[in-house]
Design an enzyme around this catalytic site. Structure first.
Site, PDB file in Angstrom:
ATOM      1  N   GLN A 101      -4.737  -1.932   9.977  1.00 55.35           N
ATOM      2  CA  GLN A 101      -4.467  -3.237   9.358  1.00 55.35           C
ATOM      3  C   GLN A 101      -4.943  -4.350  10.286  1.00 55.35           C
ATOM      4  O   GLN A 101      -4.582  -4.383  11.466  1.00 55.35           O
ATOM      5  CB  GLN A 101      -2.953  -3.357   9.096  1.00 55.35           C
ATOM      6  CG  GLN A 101      -2.554  -4.556   8.264  1.00 55.35           C
ATOM      7  CD  GLN A 101      -3.079  -4.509   6.834  1.00 55.35           C
ATOM      8  OE1 GLN A 101      -3.031  -3.488   6.172  1.00 55.35           O
ATOM      9  NE2 GLN A 101      -3.594  -5.630   6.357  1.00 55.35           N
ATOM     10  N   ASP A 126     -11.235   1.423   4.565  1.00 52.03           N
ATOM     11  CA  ASP A 126     -11.583   0.002   4.435  1.00 52.03           C
ATOM     12  C   ASP A 126     -13.089  -0.247   4.456  1.00 52.03           C
ATOM     13  O   ASP A 126     -13.528  -1.391   4.289  1.00 52.03           O
ATOM     14  CB  ASP A 126     -10.908  -0.808   5.553  1.00 52.03           C
ATOM     15  CG  ASP A 126      -9.500  -1.248   5.157  1.00 52.03           C
ATOM     16  OD1 ASP A 126      -9.230  -1.328   3.938  1.00 52.03           O
ATOM     17  OD2 ASP A 126      -8.684  -1.504   6.053  1.00 52.03           O
ATOM     18  N   LYS A 184       0.843  -1.208   0.000  1.00 51.60           N
ATOM     19  CA  LYS A 184       0.000   0.000   0.000  1.00 51.60           C
ATOM     20  C   LYS A 184       0.874   1.253   0.000  1.00 51.60           C
ATOM     21  O   LYS A 184       0.607   2.212  -0.725  1.00 51.60           O
ATOM     22  CB  LYS A 184      -0.927   0.002   1.225  1.00 51.60           C
ATOM     23  CG  LYS A 184      -2.053  -1.017   1.115  1.00 51.60           C
ATOM     24  CD  LYS A 184      -2.779  -1.229   2.440  1.00 51.60           C
ATOM     25  CE  LYS A 184      -3.628  -2.487   2.379  1.00 51.60           C
ATOM     26  NZ  LYS A 184      -4.174  -2.892   3.675  1.00 51.60           N
TER      27      LYS A 184
END
Ligand code: NDP
Length: 280
Positions: A96, A119, A52
């Site tokens: 994450q 997300d 990313k």
């Protein structure tokens, strides 16, 4: 003849397409910035985070990594999220996952402001998806849908089987496909007679993380196979599909690596940009 879907190429095209939008924001003195929070030392998470960061750098989005040891206290993580929510220079936040066991993952994900939720895992964005508003949705399902669109593979009226029921892959993907009038079956580890479902799939999407689990004898001839599974063994990356033996059964198939992975990363950037563009 099977078509091997080049996820890397599609993702690169998407990222190229984001660049003018990023430059437009920069001209207005808005520097799109993604905050990535990583707790612990899960090797797969570290690889995802690095990918990313590299993609951000390639397109001109800034990324700030906040890295902490496995034993980080939940309260400390909560106050970091609150600080990032209030930081006007941060447009998107990714926590994450998986988080260490002592941290309540749902609680933390709910704290990420819906306006910065790259997300799409804040319950507000999850609920919006459920009622058909796909403004911000999780990046892997979004990447899979975009890939199908780019390959002009229709989903309407299709029997789609998803092997995964996680909040980040299977559930949102099922909702997005339902929104597009596919008939969706979700399978998981408690599903009886998995092959009875997979053999009926016109589109089979799998994300179990079990290397080479999908064998030739459980797929229907001519099916579209999307393999989102990623597992690492002896320094090699594997998908869920026994690619070499299954590929000739399929009409389209994604490789691992080079399939869904790069699409997910491209969608992380796209979601960050959307959130930066929408900043009030
Ligand atoms: P989870 O562990 O939450 O999901 C795995 C899913 O597979 C679960 O629903 C599980 O069922 C199901 N499953 C496990 N074993 C079987 C089995 N024998 N038969 C049928 N179903 C089974 O992980 P994630 O959803 O986070 O990730 C899944 C995979 O996707 C991983 O390999 C991960 O690395 C990869 N991934 C890839 C991404 C990408 O960008 N390509 C992004 C995100 C994830 P149950 O719910 O019953 O346990």
């Amino acid at each position: 003849m099977v078509v091997i879907i080049d996820g890397k190429k599609i993702a690169d095209e998407i990222m190229e397409g984001l660049k003018p939008r990023i430059q437009k924001l920069k001209k207005k003195n808005i520097n799109p910035t993604l905050a990535i929070v990583l707790v612990g030392d899960n090797p797969s998470s570290k690889i995802y985070v690095t990918n990313k960061q590299k993609a951000c750098e390639k397109t001109g989005i800034s990324s700030n990594l906040y890295e902490f040891p496995e034993n980080m206290k939940e309260e400390k993580l909560i106050s970091l999220i609150q600080q990032l929510n209030n930081d006007k220079k941060i447009h998107g936040i990714i926590v994450q996952i998986p988080l260490p066991d002592h941290i309540n993952e749902n609680k933390i994900l709910s704290l990420v402001s819906p306006e910065k939720d790259v997300d799409g895992l804040n319950p507000v964005n999850v609920g919006n998806l459920l009622i058909g508003d796909e403004h911000i949705v999780p990046c892997t399902p979004k990447g899979i849908i975009r890939m199908l669109e780019k390959m002009k593979i229709p989903v309407e009226k299709k029997n789609v089987v998803i092997i995964n029921r996680s909040n980040i892959v299977g559930k949102p993907l099922a909702m997005m496909l339902t929104n597009r009038s596919a008939t969706v079956t979700i399978c998981h580890s408690k599903t009886k007679f998995l092959s009875q479902h997979t053999k009926k799939a016109e589109i089979l999407i799998t994300a179990t993380g079990i290397p080479n689990m999908i064998k030739k004898d459980i797929v229907k001839e001519g099916t579209v196979i999307i393999d989102a599974g990623i597992s690492y063994k002896d320094g090699k990356v594997y998908g869920d599909v026994d690619f070499e033996n299954v590929k000739d059964m399929a009409s389209y198939i994604t490789p691992v690596p080079g399939g869904v992975g790069p699409m997910t990363v491209a969608m992380v950037l796209e979601n960050t940009l959307i959130l930066a563009e929408n900043k009030k």
